[in-house]
Design a protein around this motif. Sequence first.
Motif, PDB file in Angstrom:
ATOM      1  N   VAL A 227      37.217  81.178  30.467  1.00  0.00           N
ATOM      2  CA  VAL A 227      38.067  81.066  31.655  1.00  0.00           C
ATOM      3  C   VAL A 227      39.049  79.900  31.510  1.00  0.00           C
ATOM      4  CG1 VAL A 227      38.066  80.461  34.105  1.00  0.00           C
ATOM      5  CG2 VAL A 227      36.483  82.189  33.243  1.00  0.00           C
ATOM      6  N   ILE A 228      38.565  78.746  31.068  1.00  0.00           N
ATOM      7  CA  ILE A 228      39.455  77.588  30.916  1.00  0.00           C
ATOM      8  C   ILE A 228      40.529  77.862  29.874  1.00  0.00           C
ATOM      9  CG2 ILE A 228      39.562  75.197  30.118  1.00  0.00           C
ATOM     10  CD1 ILE A 228      36.871  74.711  31.432  1.00  0.00           C
ATOM     11  N   ALA A 229      40.139  78.442  28.730  1.00  0.00           N
ATOM     12  CA  ALA A 229      41.121  78.773  27.696  1.00  0.00           C
ATOM     13  C   ALA A 229      42.139  79.774  28.235  1.00  0.00           C
ATOM     14  CB  ALA A 229      40.416  79.340  26.461  1.00  0.00           C
ATOM     15  N   GLY A 230      41.660  80.768  28.998  1.00  0.00           N
ATOM     16  CA  GLY A 230      42.576  81.749  29.576  1.00  0.00           C
ATOM     17  C   GLY A 230      43.533  81.122  30.573  1.00  0.00           C
ATOM     18  N   LEU A 231      43.030  80.216  31.402  1.00  0.00           N
ATOM     19  CA  LEU A 231      43.881  79.524  32.378  1.00  0.00           C
ATOM     20  C   LEU A 231      44.966  78.697  31.696  1.00  0.00           C
ATOM     21  CD1 LEU A 231      41.240  78.308  35.000  1.00  0.00           C
ATOM     22  CD2 LEU A 231      43.198  79.781  35.479  1.00  0.00           C
ATOM     23  N   ILE A 232      44.563  77.977  30.653  1.00  0.00           N
ATOM     24  CA  ILE A 232      45.525  77.127  29.948  1.00  0.00           C
ATOM     25  C   ILE A 232      46.610  77.972  29.292  1.00  0.00           C
ATOM     26  CG2 ILE A 232      45.815  75.551  27.996  1.00  0.00           C
ATOM     27  CD1 ILE A 232      43.022  74.450  28.638  1.00  0.00           C
ATOM     28  N   VAL A 233      46.189  79.020  28.593  1.00  0.00           N
ATOM     29  CA  VAL A 233      47.164  79.875  27.916  1.00  0.00           C
ATOM     30  C   VAL A 233      48.058  80.578  28.936  1.00  0.00           C
ATOM     31  CG1 VAL A 233      47.409  81.949  26.502  1.00  0.00           C
ATOM     32  CG2 VAL A 233      45.749  80.206  25.872  1.00  0.00           C
ATOM     33  N   PHE A 234      47.485  81.032  30.032  1.00  0.00           N
ATOM     34  CA  PHE A 234      48.262  81.688  31.084  1.00  0.00           C
ATOM     35  C   PHE A 234      49.332  80.756  31.641  1.00  0.00           C
ATOM     36  CE2 PHE A 234      48.921  82.822  35.564  1.00  0.00           C
ATOM     37  CZ  PHE A 234      49.237  84.162  35.462  1.00  0.00           C
TER      38      PHE A 234
END
Length: 240
Positions: A227-234
């Motif tokens: 989730v954190i990686a997805g949030l950052i990339v998003f």
Amino acid sequence: MLLAIAGTVGLGFAITGSLEYAHCESPCAVDLTKLSLAGVRLGQVGIVVLAVLAVTAEYSTRTIQPTLVAVPRRFPVVLGKLGVLAVLGVATGVLAVAGSLTAGRTMLPGNGFTAAHGFPALSLADDLTRRAAIGTILYTGLVTLLGAGLGLLLRDTAGALTAALALLYGSPVVAMFVSDPRWQHRIHRFSPMDAGLTIQSTRNLAAEHIGPWAGLGVLSLYAVAAVIAGLIVFQLRDAR
């Protein structure tokens, strides 16, 4: 959701219906709670597909652009989606667990697993059964967030589904081909599915590769990382 519930409960019926006390080696120490809830290993595929599609569908249809135009702040978009998915995942878990335990209570007594043989009916009044039930519900919620996080990170339905299913099912397969017992133990201990589903164990806990709540903690780390990686990339990619 229906696929996840049907898969979990259906496999629970199949497993508990095939058990026979007469065929259990003495002393019979089979973990009936764990076997009743084992269908989540199959049913989780449905909730993973739901989580991934809920994120990646906007990219495949290009509706993500008007979404981001309508909501300038990116985090509320993602957090709202994750919140809804988490609720759906937990709700699916509640129905799947209720159905699986009902299957166990229905099938097992007729197969010889009775209180007279040391196997009282499955009940949430029992501390270990209640822990296994609650833990399985939390497991479905965490798997939902894992799928959603990978969807955000990869933006591709096929890629995110492959990554999620490889994470869940790949490690146990790899462990089958590892001959060193120490490495087998490590793989099972830190595999998201094997570690997370340790929460279902109610008997012979010393034989497990990790403790029940610690195992669920391992799965939580995978979900949080995705989730954190997805949030950052998003934020970095789609803010442009």
